[in-house]
Design a protein around this motif. Structure first.
Motif, PDB file in Angstrom:
ATOM      1  N   LYS A 218       0.840  -1.202   0.000  1.00 52.19           N
ATOM      2  CA  LYS A 218       0.000   0.000   0.000  1.00 52.19           C
ATOM      3  C   LYS A 218       0.874   1.251   0.000  1.00 52.19           C
ATOM      4  O   LYS A 218       1.822   1.354   0.757  1.00 52.19           O
ATOM      5  CB  LYS A 218      -0.920   0.007   1.225  1.00 52.19           C
ATOM      6  N   THR A 219       0.525   2.186  -0.878  1.00 51.62           N
ATOM      7  CA  THR A 219       1.190   3.482  -0.924  1.00 51.62           C
ATOM      8  C   THR A 219       0.130   4.573  -0.772  1.00 51.62           C
ATOM      9  O   THR A 219      -1.063   4.279  -0.642  1.00 51.62           O
ATOM     10  CB  THR A 219       1.943   3.667  -2.251  1.00 51.62           C
ATOM     11  N   ASN A 222      -1.925   4.223  -4.295  1.00 46.45           N
ATOM     12  CA  ASN A 222      -2.651   3.014  -4.678  1.00 46.45           C
ATOM     13  C   ASN A 222      -2.235   1.818  -3.830  1.00 46.45           C
ATOM     14  O   ASN A 222      -1.373   1.924  -2.957  1.00 46.45           O
ATOM     15  CB  ASN A 222      -2.431   2.707  -6.166  1.00 46.45           C
ATOM     16  N   THR A 223      -2.865   0.694  -4.136  1.00 46.42           N
ATOM     17  CA  THR A 223      -2.543  -0.578  -3.492  1.00 46.42           C
ATOM     18  C   THR A 223      -2.219  -1.596  -4.574  1.00 46.42           C
ATOM     19  O   THR A 223      -2.981  -1.765  -5.530  1.00 46.42           O
ATOM     20  CB  THR A 223      -3.724  -1.083  -2.647  1.00 46.42           C
ATOM     21  N   ARG A 224      -1.075  -2.266  -4.437  1.00 47.64           N
ATOM     22  CA  ARG A 224      -0.654  -3.244  -5.433  1.00 47.64           C
ATOM     23  C   ARG A 224      -0.587  -4.633  -4.815  1.00 47.64           C
ATOM     24  O   ARG A 224      -0.176  -4.805  -3.673  1.00 47.64           O
ATOM     25  CB  ARG A 224       0.712  -2.884  -6.005  1.00 47.64           C
ATOM     26  N   ARG A 225      -0.996  -5.615  -5.606  1.00 47.15           N
ATOM     27  CA  ARG A 225      -0.886  -7.025  -5.224  1.00 47.15           C
ATOM     28  C   ARG A 225       0.285  -7.624  -5.992  1.00 47.15           C
ATOM     29  O   ARG A 225       0.234  -7.737  -7.214  1.00 47.15           O
ATOM     30  CB  ARG A 225      -2.180  -7.770  -5.528  1.00 47.15           C
ATOM     31  N   ILE A 226       1.334  -7.983  -5.273  1.00 47.60           N
ATOM     32  CA  ILE A 226       2.546  -8.498  -5.898  1.00 47.60           C
ATOM     33  C   ILE A 226       2.663  -9.993  -5.608  1.00 47.60           C
ATOM     34  O   ILE A 226       2.714 -10.407  -4.454  1.00 47.60           O
ATOM     35  CB  ILE A 226       3.793  -7.767  -5.383  1.00 47.60           C
ATOM     36  N   THR A 227       2.694 -10.780  -6.659  1.00 51.04           N
ATOM     37  CA  THR A 227       2.844 -12.225  -6.501  1.00 51.04           C
ATOM     38  C   THR A 227       4.310 -12.545  -6.253  1.00 51.04           C
ATOM     39  O   THR A 227       5.166 -12.336  -7.126  1.00 51.04           O
ATOM     40  CB  THR A 227       2.352 -12.964  -7.758  1.00 51.04           C
ATOM     41  N   ARG A 228       4.600 -13.030  -5.069  1.00 46.49           N
ATOM     42  CA  ARG A 228       5.973 -13.391  -4.725  1.00 46.49           C
ATOM     43  C   ARG A 228       6.333 -14.782  -5.237  1.00 46.49           C
ATOM     44  O   ARG A 228       7.481 -15.055  -5.579  1.00 46.49           O
ATOM     45  CB  ARG A 228       6.163 -13.347  -3.204  1.00 46.49           C
ATOM     46  N   PHE A 229       5.335 -15.660  -5.274  1.00 46.43           N
ATOM     47  CA  PHE A 229       5.581 -17.028  -5.760  1.00 46.43           C
ATOM     48  C   PHE A 229       4.279 -17.602  -6.276  1.00 46.43           C
ATOM     49  O   PHE A 229       3.218 -17.422  -5.679  1.00 46.43           O
ATOM     50  CB  PHE A 229       6.131 -17.911  -4.642  1.00 46.43           C
ATOM     51  N   GLU A 230       4.364 -18.288  -7.404  1.00 47.28           N
ATOM     52  CA  GLU A 230       3.229 -19.056  -7.922  1.00 47.28           C
ATOM     53  C   GLU A 230       3.780 -20.263  -8.671  1.00 47.28           C
ATOM     54  O   GLU A 230       4.444 -20.124  -9.696  1.00 47.28           O
ATOM     55  CB  GLU A 230       2.358 -18.214  -8.855  1.00 47.28           C
ATOM     56  N   GLY A 231       3.524 -21.419  -8.130  1.00 52.84           N
ATOM     57  CA  GLY A 231       4.060 -22.622  -8.751  1.00 52.84           C
ATOM     58  C   GLY A 231       3.828 -23.835  -7.887  1.00 52.84           C
ATOM     59  O   GLY A 231       2.799 -23.955  -7.217  1.00 52.84           O
ATOM     60  N   ILE A 232       4.798 -24.733  -7.892  1.00 53.91           N
ATOM     61  CA  ILE A 232       4.693 -25.992  -7.155  1.00 53.91           C
ATOM     62  C   ILE A 232       5.608 -25.965  -5.939  1.00 53.91           C
ATOM     63  O   ILE A 232       6.793 -25.641  -6.051  1.00 53.91           O
ATOM     64  CB  ILE A 232       5.090 -27.176  -8.047  1.00 53.91           C
TER      65      ILE A 232
END
Length: 367
Positions: A218-219, A222-232
């Motif tokens: 959050k700034t 705006n508010t950002r959704r940051i994907t740090r990890f997506e996988g297995i």
């Protein structure tokens, strides 16, 4: 993907301006004058039409690598009931028709909304309202049917394939956030997982699942959704214990735990991709044999993405950062195509084969 999206947006904008013919010839200056304000509704409308054409042509969609199971001695017919497969294929075809219909209707409604909002308000509200209406209409028309097909696919195909490997499948289950934090050191505000596959392979307890970790930043603006990890996420318990902790960190990955001393490996190619940190240099080199380093490089090449590993006590944890969901059906591939089903079998088999690839139950782990 971001670069491709920016190129796509630029091309849509240029094509829109060229298509509408809104250049007004000035008799005094003999120049073209582009009047954005007077023609913004038309620009917005044509932008959505161009986006529709590009989307349906699949111009910027990445080509998927064909999955093969040539080395698997598995007959798809022995795993999947033919009648159930035909019924699922019919459902897939009907869903694709619905998606195409929803795409046309959504863009048409969104284009009209965007043009009207641009005319009576301004460009910002026109674009914003257009995208919001598109997403809403598309979701209302397709989401329920897509969830239904995905659930049926997992129940009738994924579950059957997993069972044939002697493992169990839980669509709602996953590894835990604690498993994630064994590898990563970052802020996580939301996380979820699904498609847990677990059981025993050659005496080793294994489990792996889809997992996604999201940081909400959050700034003031705006508010950002940051994907740090997506996988297995993959975890396995082997019978022997290590007297140290070793982190095998891919150089293209961020937010990894890197405790201990940097350990240099003798494999030049391995050193090009990975940094190794450990609490015990001798034990790390004993565990990371030349053969094992080659196997890790082969896994990375097979998944075509960073693979990060932690060796800790009696466990190995692995994060395969694919940036996509691994166990979802591909709507573009007919299920009645024998190669397609073998592809799904190969995908599950690749994760089961990790145990064999890393030789988890062999003497190299006797430390």
């Amino acid at each position: 993907m971001l670069k491709k999206a920016l190129i796509l947006l630029f091309l849509i904008f240029v094509a829109t301006i060229m298509t509408i013919s809104v250049a007004v010839y000035s008799q005094n200056t003999a120049q073209f004058i582009f009047d954005f304000n007077d023609h913004m509704p038309e620009i917005i409308m044509v932008s959505f039409i161009v986006a529709l054409i590009v989307k349906n042509l699949g111009v910027f969609e990445p080509k998927k690598k064909p999955q093969t199971a040539a080395n698997l001695h598995i007959d798809a017919a022995d795993i999947i009931n033919g009648a159930e497969l035909a019924a699922l294929e019919k459902q897939r075809q009907e869903l694709n028709k619905l998606i195409k219909k929803a795409t046309f209707i959504s863009i048409g409604v969104a284009g009209c909304t965007a043009a009207a909002m641009s005319k009576f308000f301004d460009m910002f509200w026109g674009i914003a309202s257009g995208f919001m209406v598109y997403g809403l209409v598309y979701a209302v028309m397709t989401s329920a049917k897509m969830r239904e097909f995905s659930s049926n696919f997992k129940t009738k195909i994924t579950k059957s394939i997993v069972r044939d490997f002697g493992l169990s499948y839980n669509e709602k289950g996953s590894l835990s956030i604690n498993d994630f934090f064994e590898i990563y050191d970052c802020e996580v505000d939301e996380y979820y997982g699904e498609d847990l596959i677990s059981g025993e392979v050659e005496g080793v307890n294994v489990k792996f699942s889809d997992f996604c970790a999201i940081d909400i930043v959050k700034t003031q603006k705006n508010t950002r959704r940051i994907t740090r990890f997506e996988g297995i996420l993959f975890a396995a318990d082997f019978n022997k214990r290590l007297n140290s902790v070793t982190y095998i960190c891919h150089k293209d990955s961020s937010y990894l735990i890197k405790d201990g001393e940097r350990a240099k490996m003798d494999n030049v190619e391995f050193e090009r991709f990975y940094d190794v940190y450990t609490s015990d240099q001798i034990n790390a080199r004993y565990a990371l044999t030349p053969n094992l380093m080659q196997q890790i490089l082969a896994l990375q090449a097979g998944f075509d993405c960073p693979v990060n590993i932690v060796l800790s006590k009696s466990k190995i944890l692995m994060a395969i950062d694919k940036r996509e969901n691994s166990f979802e059906p591909d709507l573009d591939v007919p299920l009645t195509d024998n190669g397609a089903i073998r592809g799904y079998i190969a995908e599950i088999a690749s994760f089961v084969a990790i145990v064999k690839e890393l030789n988890l139950n062999r003497k190299i782990w006797k430390i």
